[in-house]
Design an enzyme around this catalytic site. Sequence first.
Site, PDB file in Angstrom:
ATOM      1  CG  ASN A 122     -45.619 -36.843  51.605  1.00 40.64           C
ATOM      2  OD1 ASN A 122     -44.827 -37.750  51.391  1.00 40.64           O
ATOM      3  ND2 ASN A 122     -45.630 -36.167  52.723  1.00 40.64           N
ATOM      4  NE  ARG A 127     -53.456 -41.184  54.286  1.00 40.31           N
ATOM      5  CZ  ARG A 127     -53.922 -39.959  54.555  1.00 40.31           C
ATOM      6  NH1 ARG A 127     -55.121 -39.810  55.087  1.00 40.31           N
ATOM      7  NH2 ARG A 127     -53.219 -38.903  54.285  1.00 40.31           N
ATOM      8  NE  ARG A 175     -52.459 -35.838  50.270  1.00 47.97           N
ATOM      9  CZ  ARG A 175     -52.187 -36.316  51.469  1.00 47.97           C
ATOM     10  NH1 ARG A 175     -53.096 -36.212  52.424  1.00 47.97           N
ATOM     11  NH2 ARG A 175     -51.029 -36.876  51.735  1.00 47.97           N
ATOM     12  CE  LYS A 216     -46.268 -38.893  40.638  1.00 49.04           C
ATOM     13  NZ  LYS A 216     -47.571 -39.413  41.090  1.00 49.04           N
ATOM     14  N   PRO A 233     -44.255 -39.054  34.619  1.00 52.77           N
ATOM     15  CG  PRO A 233     -46.424 -39.587  35.271  1.00 52.77           C
ATOM     16  CD  PRO A 233     -45.420 -39.863  34.208  1.00 52.77           C
ATOM     17  CG  ASP A 235     -43.439 -42.574  41.658  1.00 56.08           C
ATOM     18  OD1 ASP A 235     -43.348 -43.480  42.500  1.00 56.08           O
ATOM     19  OD2 ASP A 235     -43.290 -42.782  40.433  1.00 56.08           O
TER      20      ASP A 235
END
Length: 289
Positions: A122, A127, A175, A216, A233, A235
């Site tokens: 997310n 970043r 995280r 994922k 994957p 996303d």
Amino acid sequence: MKVRHRNAMLSITGLNFDPQLSLIDSAQSFLWREHEGRYYTVLNGSGLCLESVQDGFVLHPVNEAEVEDYLHYFDLARDYEGLVGRYAEFPPVAEALAKLPGLRVLNQPTWEVLVTFILSANNNVERIRKLTWLLCEHFGEPVAADGLQLRSMPGPAALAAVPEAALRALGFGYRAPFLVETAKRVRDGFDLGALSELPYEEAHERLVTLSGVGDKVADCVLLFGCGHASAFPVDVWVARLMEAWFPAVRGLSKLKLQRASRAMLGDEAGIVQQFMFHCARCGIMGLGM
DNA sequence: AGCCAGGTTTGGC
DNA sequence: GCCAAACATGGC
């Protein structure tokens, strides 16, 4: 393709390789950086510089004994030229492949992929890159590369020793505990090396027992860090694109979309996924709305 | 201000 | 097994 090694330089020519796309813009690795036209990273503890040449690239410094490792890292055994033909029965896939001729899917160290893709949850690409850089800067080891000072990704033991609060203070958010818990699992014996040898399904089952690793992220680790080219994957970008191009997968949950896509696209599903991901994210192909 | 980003976890059916 | 909500942060 031609491979030559002399004076600690490994030159690979006779192939189409776009370093900016493959090492940085395609967001499969977050550990390379560009400086004055050259690309730098730390790989297996030592600094590495990559420079583009006419029809390929040059790496240095490289020991004779490391040559095979680098051939694997850059996935040089795979026939990328032939991909378009092998996926001709899926026109949208073939189109994505044809639009990015210099893209290759790297075989990165498992641990580094695991860490960077726990950070990806997310989150956005810039970043993820920033947080990866912070991790190396604060907890990695200094390494010199071609006159530049770089820092390595901290290993499992080093990361396991970092207080969660220190990561929170650096902006890692929720995280932070995922990273520390997973680092402890790996430090305490979770076998990352086995993932490359196990069948896809079993490797996937093992990975999702790690903190911060869902379906994922597990597929990203398998594809980018374990040589499982069939891992697909899904996303938000790939989901949009698959739904736009393949009516059969519309309305499926993420997990079912992943399974259906992987079954449809076969043993190189993940390779073509990377081409589609970049096309979708950068608006190179319309989403057919 | 609210939505989005290479989602995962947790808790409730 | 599937679904909703919570979760940190920063850019637009």
